[in-house]
Design a protein around this motif. Structure first.
Motif, mmCIF file in Angstrom:
data_model
loop_
_atom_site.group_PDB
_atom_site.id
_atom_site.type_symbol
_atom_site.label_atom_id
_atom_site.label_comp_id
_atom_site.label_asym_id
_atom_site.label_seq_id
_atom_site.Cartn_x
_atom_site.Cartn_y
_atom_site.Cartn_z
ATOM 1 N N ARG A 116 15.097 1.716 47.265
ATOM 2 C CA ARG A 116 15.385 1.803 45.825
ATOM 3 C C ARG A 116 16.660 2.597 45.612
ATOM 4 N NH1 ARG A 116 9.903 3.876 42.995
ATOM 5 N NH2 ARG A 116 10.803 2.880 41.161
ATOM 6 N N ARG A 117 17.446 2.225 44.613
ATOM 7 C CA ARG A 117 18.643 2.985 44.255
ATOM 8 C C ARG A 117 18.255 4.273 43.557
ATOM 9 N NH1 ARG A 117 21.426 1.530 40.219
ATOM 10 N NH2 ARG A 117 23.427 2.446 40.737
ATOM 11 N N LEU A 118 18.988 5.342 43.873
ATOM 12 C CA LEU A 118 18.721 6.614 43.206
ATOM 13 C C LEU A 118 18.945 6.496 41.702
ATOM 14 C CD1 LEU A 118 18.008 9.606 43.345
ATOM 15 C CD2 LEU A 118 20.432 10.075 43.863
ATOM 16 N N GLY A 119 19.939 5.700 41.301
ATOM 17 C CA GLY A 119 20.213 5.522 39.877
ATOM 18 C C GLY A 119 19.027 4.958 39.108
ATOM 19 N N GLU A 120 18.147 4.257 39.826
ATOM 20 C CA GLU A 120 16.929 3.727 39.190
ATOM 21 C C GLU A 120 15.909 4.849 38.996
ATOM 22 O OE1 GLU A 120 13.131 1.043 40.658
ATOM 23 O OE2 GLU A 120 14.977 1.014 41.851
ATOM 24 N N LEU A 121 15.894 5.790 39.939
ATOM 25 C CA LEU A 121 14.913 6.881 39.881
ATOM 26 C C LEU A 121 15.381 8.047 39.008
ATOM 27 C CD1 LEU A 121 13.869 6.981 43.635
ATOM 28 C CD2 LEU A 121 12.548 6.108 41.727
ATOM 29 N N LEU A 122 16.684 8.154 38.813
ATOM 30 C CA LEU A 122 17.223 9.217 37.959
ATOM 31 C C LEU A 122 18.304 8.613 37.059
ATOM 32 C CD1 LEU A 122 17.069 12.273 37.343
ATOM 33 C CD2 LEU A 122 18.985 12.583 38.918
ATOM 34 N N PRO A 123 17.870 7.833 36.051
ATOM 35 C CA PRO A 123 18.860 7.220 35.162
ATOM 36 C C PRO A 123 19.478 8.266 34.238
ATOM 37 C CG PRO A 123 16.634 6.695 34.422
ATOM 38 C CD PRO A 123 16.491 7.472 35.706
ATOM 39 N N ALA A 124 20.674 8.001 33.789
ATOM 40 C CA ALA A 124 21.341 8.873 32.798
ATOM 41 C C ALA A 124 21.399 10.319 33.284
ATOM 42 C CB ALA A 124 20.637 8.782 31.441
ATOM 43 N N ALA A 125 21.773 10.494 34.544
ATOM 44 C CA ALA A 125 21.764 11.836 35.141
ATOM 45 C C ALA A 125 22.845 12.733 34.552
ATOM 46 C CB ALA A 125 21.977 11.721 36.645
#
Ligand code: THU
Length: 139
Positions: A116-125
């Motif tokens: 999984r992409r990190l951007g999927e797990l932490l959106p709008a970081a």
């Protein structure tokens, strides 16, 4: 020209399992191991280290990003985090933030059935860009 990166997920998960075995987790009983690679194939590892003063606990990803810097590795492109049972563990919120700075939103995290992409797990970081754009002008 650089082609698509070939990630050796089996090797990464194997390294994460090995380092989980060296965790210091007598209080929670949850061993965690993390292994990551930069795009040149430099592998770095970390494990959780607990303390009798519980709040001082270091997650496996803390050790991982410290090892990344210590090794002079580049941005992480793939990371496997596993628990003592050997299966992937989703990083806690704080560690998603650490990994964001260590690799960015395209960092791939080991998961079943697929990474999984990190951007999927932490959106709008929140990132360093927010600091640059929003801090007082004289700081
Ligand atoms: N832990 C990690 O090492 N990484 C995570 O992403 C989740 C939690 C550790 C911290 C503590 O030693 C134990 O797991 C239980 O929370």
């Amino acid at each position: 020209m650089t082609g698509p990166l070939e990630i050796d997920w089996v090797a990464l998960r194997t390294s994460a399992r090995e380092v989980a075995g060296r965790a210091h987790a007598p209080y929670s009983g949850l061993r965690v191991g993390a292994a990551g690679t930069d795009r040149n194939g430099t592998i770095v590892i970390g494990c959780n280290v607990e303390n009798a003063s519980f709040g001082l606990t270091l997650c496996a990803e803390c050790g991982l990003v410290s090892a990344q810097r210590a090794a002079g590795a580049g941005p992480l492109v793939a990371v496997s985090v596993v628990a003592g049972d050997g299966a992937p563990l989703v990083p806690c919120g704080r560690c998603r933030q650490l990994l964001m700075e260590a690799g960015g939103p395209d960092l791939l995290l080991d998961a079943d059935p697929r990474p999984r992409r990190l951007g999927e797990l932490l959106p709008a970081a929140f990132t360093g860009d927010d600091l640059t754009q929003r801090r007082d002008g004289n700081v």
